[in-house]
Design a protein around this motif. Structure first.
Motif, PDB file in Angstrom:
ATOM      1  N   PRO A 171       9.223 -20.896  17.932  1.00  0.00           N
ATOM      2  CA  PRO A 171       9.136 -22.282  17.455  1.00  0.00           C
ATOM      3  C   PRO A 171       7.796 -22.941  17.764  1.00  0.00           C
ATOM      4  CG  PRO A 171      11.251 -21.891  18.529  1.00  0.00           C
ATOM      5  CD  PRO A 171      10.413 -20.684  18.788  1.00  0.00           C
ATOM      6  N   HIS A 172       7.212 -22.615  18.922  1.00  0.00           N
ATOM      7  CA  HIS A 172       5.932 -23.245  19.277  1.00  0.00           C
ATOM      8  C   HIS A 172       4.823 -22.775  18.340  1.00  0.00           C
ATOM      9  CE1 HIS A 172       3.315 -25.513  21.902  1.00  0.00           C
ATOM     10  NE2 HIS A 172       2.502 -24.473  22.017  1.00  0.00           N
ATOM     11  N   PHE A 173       4.831 -21.505  17.995  1.00  0.00           N
ATOM     12  CA  PHE A 173       3.813 -20.982  17.082  1.00  0.00           C
ATOM     13  C   PHE A 173       3.946 -21.615  15.701  1.00  0.00           C
ATOM     14  CE2 PHE A 173       2.011 -17.670  14.248  1.00  0.00           C
ATOM     15  CZ  PHE A 173       0.722 -17.631  14.777  1.00  0.00           C
ATOM     16  N   PRO A 224      -3.974 -18.502  34.823  1.00  0.00           N
ATOM     17  CA  PRO A 224      -3.792 -17.055  34.701  1.00  0.00           C
ATOM     18  C   PRO A 224      -5.132 -16.345  34.503  1.00  0.00           C
ATOM     19  CG  PRO A 224      -2.289 -18.224  33.238  1.00  0.00           C
ATOM     20  CD  PRO A 224      -3.198 -19.242  33.801  1.00  0.00           C
ATOM     21  N   ALA A 225      -5.360 -15.292  35.237  1.00  0.00           N
ATOM     22  CA  ALA A 225      -6.628 -14.564  35.142  1.00  0.00           C
ATOM     23  C   ALA A 225      -6.765 -13.845  33.805  1.00  0.00           C
ATOM     24  CB  ALA A 225      -6.733 -13.568  36.298  1.00  0.00           C
ATOM     25  N   LEU A 239      -3.814 -15.831  25.399  1.00  0.00           N
ATOM     26  CA  LEU A 239      -3.420 -16.363  26.697  1.00  0.00           C
ATOM     27  C   LEU A 239      -3.319 -17.884  26.637  1.00  0.00           C
ATOM     28  CD1 LEU A 239      -2.782 -15.910  29.666  1.00  0.00           C
ATOM     29  CD2 LEU A 239      -5.244 -15.936  30.132  1.00  0.00           C
ATOM     30  N   ALA A 240      -4.251 -18.522  25.922  1.00  0.00           N
ATOM     31  CA  ALA A 240      -4.194 -19.980  25.769  1.00  0.00           C
ATOM     32  C   ALA A 240      -2.910 -20.404  25.077  1.00  0.00           C
ATOM     33  CB  ALA A 240      -5.408 -20.476  24.976  1.00  0.00           C
ATOM     34  N   PHE A 241      -2.492 -19.637  24.064  1.00  0.00           N
ATOM     35  CA  PHE A 241      -1.249 -19.934  23.350  1.00  0.00           C
ATOM     36  C   PHE A 241      -0.049 -19.787  24.268  1.00  0.00           C
ATOM     37  CE2 PHE A 241       2.223 -17.663  21.013  1.00  0.00           C
ATOM     38  CZ  PHE A 241       2.812 -18.796  20.467  1.00  0.00           C
ATOM     39  N   LEU A 242      -0.019 -18.730  25.072  1.00  0.00           N
ATOM     40  CA  LEU A 242       1.100 -18.513  25.987  1.00  0.00           C
ATOM     41  C   LEU A 242       1.224 -19.656  26.991  1.00  0.00           C
ATOM     42  CD1 LEU A 242       0.622 -14.685  26.710  1.00  0.00           C
ATOM     43  CD2 LEU A 242       2.428 -15.721  25.329  1.00  0.00           C
ATOM     44  N   VAL A 252       3.392 -25.254  29.138  1.00  0.00           N
ATOM     45  CA  VAL A 252       3.034 -26.547  29.740  1.00  0.00           C
ATOM     46  C   VAL A 252       2.410 -27.532  28.761  1.00  0.00           C
ATOM     47  CG1 VAL A 252       2.784 -25.613  32.059  1.00  0.00           C
ATOM     48  CG2 VAL A 252       0.806 -25.637  30.525  1.00  0.00           C
ATOM     49  N   GLY A 253       2.142 -27.123  27.527  1.00  0.00           N
ATOM     50  CA  GLY A 253       1.604 -28.052  26.545  1.00  0.00           C
ATOM     51  C   GLY A 253       0.227 -28.563  26.913  1.00  0.00           C
ATOM     52  N   GLY A 254      -0.053 -29.818  26.527  1.00  0.00           N
ATOM     53  CA  GLY A 254      -1.373 -30.384  26.731  1.00  0.00           C
ATOM     54  C   GLY A 254      -1.409 -31.507  27.742  1.00  0.00           C
TER      55      GLY A 254
END
Length: 483
Positions: free
Chosen positions: A352-354, A211-212, A187-190, A195-197
């Motif tokens: 690409p983000h991964f 997100p719950a 979930l943190a990766f998604l 929204v990045g950091g």
């Protein structure tokens, strides 16, 4: 304050310097990173003077400055200045004894209306100005990266004058997970892919909406990003509009859309836009200068390079939102757009983000034992395969040095965000290692193999990795917590 210990310590060192002379510091960084929060906190803690400029004419800026200064000094009426010459002289004389922080935030706005301002500050920091002024700790701050980067460069008036040059970065993916207080690495990766950091997106822009669980991720995107009533909806457009260097915004949006669509080479971007490759040099350079894209050279072919978008909000907007903008502007259509965009989100955003997070992990978080030595750089590249008349892309290539000081490849890796990795992925990587050994004239077994799996690994591959020293499996748990 969250994880700004380094920035706070550098600011504290600067403002507490006991010397009798005035000093200059420059603070920069992308918008929404907390620069204003830091500088305001410094002034609150030390009794310093803080002035936030707006986009205004010189006369209006001087009026705003005079009003803020009078309020700070407790005077009943605003100060009136005929020009910045006198205003700077007064500013540098606010203290005669103890060091005093003075902050000019959004300095690019002031310089745009008054181009002579850097030269006036240079003069104030010179021998005559030092005799007339006091130990002011002047901090110039701005978010226009190209302008702030040139403030101390080359023949600029303030070149060589600064005692502090601080860049406030976005939080890296591990810190972003802590900041968002998300336990589940997937979930943190998604969330990070969207929204990045950027700290402001966690609180001001979403009012603390997190997100719950994984099932709530899609609804969270619809609530906060694809919702025309929320600030994240137009954030990507504002990021471009706020950069003074980006005048032809249609062209720059086009370049970013080309990259978000999978066109990472200069020729592919030009083809997407229907232009000649030579026509894009300036646009790519400007986007790179303002920090919106990065040019990643192919580690095996110096003249080749791949462009990527550095800000996830921009990548998400251009891959998912911009093609659907007509529907998204009508309230209530976000869920339908998200549903039909899931495949594109997985391939154009998550993939690409991964890969980028895999390189980041190898560069900053992986242990030397994992990589087979001390790394000196990490990148990506393509190895030709003459027998099969193709090329093999490597998402991660880690370089170290041998005993003679020459660079050598320590490890190569492949990253897949959505595929469960199996024997076929390992076989491909082993073939690339043999090709690399043939190319470099070395021994293939000396190069470590790294498989990054966002969706996990097949049991047979996990068993094989347990029995081998040259193979490392890095899932999301390890990407976020291990080395």
């Amino acid at each position: 304050m969250f994880d700004r210990d380094y920035e706070w310590s550098e600011l504290s060192r600067f403002v507490s310097y006991p010397g009798a002379e005035a000093t200059l510091g420059v603070v920069s960084g992308r918008r929404r990173q907390g620069k204003t929060f830091l500088l305001d906190a410094v002034c609150q803690a030390t009794g310093g003077f803080y002035f936030a400029a707006t986009e205004a004419t010189e006369a209006e800026s001087l009026h705003q400055f005079g009003t803020a200064l009078a309020r700070y000094l407790g005077e009943p009426a605003p100060r009136r200045f005929p020009g910045w010459d006198e205003a700077v002289r007064v500013l540098m004389s606010l203290t005669r004894s103890a060091p005093l922080p003075v902050v000019l935030d959004e300095f690019p706005y002031l310089s745009k209306a008054s181009p002579q301002l850097p030269s006036l500050i240079q003069r104030a920091l010179g021998p005559q100005g030092q005799r007339e002024g006091g130990p002011v700790r002047l901090l110039l701050c701005g978010s226009a990266m190209s302008f702030m980067g040139g403030l101390l460069a080359g023949t600029a008036p303030l070149r060589g004058r600064a005692s502090l040059e601080l860049v406030v970065p976005t939080l890296d993916y591990r810190l972003a997970r802590e900041f968002w207080e998300i336990e589940d690495p997937r979930l943190a990766f998604l969330v990070n892919a969207v929204v990045g950091g950027t700290p402001a997106y966690r609180r001001e822009f979403t009012l603390g909406d997190v997100p719950a669980d994984r099932d709530d991720f899609g609804p969270w995107v619809v609530r906060n990003v694809l919702n025309p009533g929320r600030p994240l909806f137009r954030e990507a457009r504002f990021l471009l509009a706020e950069e003074p260097e980006l005048r032809d915004t249609a062209l720059y949006h086009g370049v970013l859309s080309a990259i978000a669509g999978g066109n990472h080479a200069r020729g592919g971007i030009a083809s997407y836009l229907g232009r000649k490759s030579t026509d894009l040099g300036h646009a790519l350079t400007v986007l790179e200068d303002v920090g919106m894209i990065a040019r990643d050279p192919d580690v095996f072919h110096g003249k080749r390079a791949a462009y990527r978008i550095t800000e996830p909000v921009l990548a998400f907007y251009h891959a998912i939102m911009r093609p659907e903008w007509t529907d998204l502007e009508r309230p209530g259509y976000g869920a339908a757009v998200w549903e039909r965009s899931l495949s594109r989100f997985r391939s154009k955003v998550l993939g690409p983000h991964f890969e980028h997070l895999a390189r980041t992990w190898a560069r900053w978080h992986a242990a030397s034992d994992t990589l087979g030595g001390l790394r000196v750089r990490v990148g990506s590249g393509t190895i030709p395969d003459p027998e099969r008349r193709t090329g093999h892309e490597l998402d991660v290539v880690v370089f170290g040095r041998d005993d003679d000081g020459r660079e050598r490849v320590l490890a190569i890796g492949e990253a897949k965000s959505g595929d469960v990795m199996g024997q076929a992925h390992l076989d491909r990587l082993e073939r690339v290692r043999r090709l690399l050994a043939r190319r470099e004239g070395g021994v293939a077994d000396g190069v470590r193999l790294l498989l990054f799996g966002g969706a996990g690994f097949m049991p047979a591959l996990t068993e094989a990795a347990a029995a081998r020293e040259d193979l490392e499996l890095i899932g999301l748990d390890r990407l976020y917590e291990g080395d």
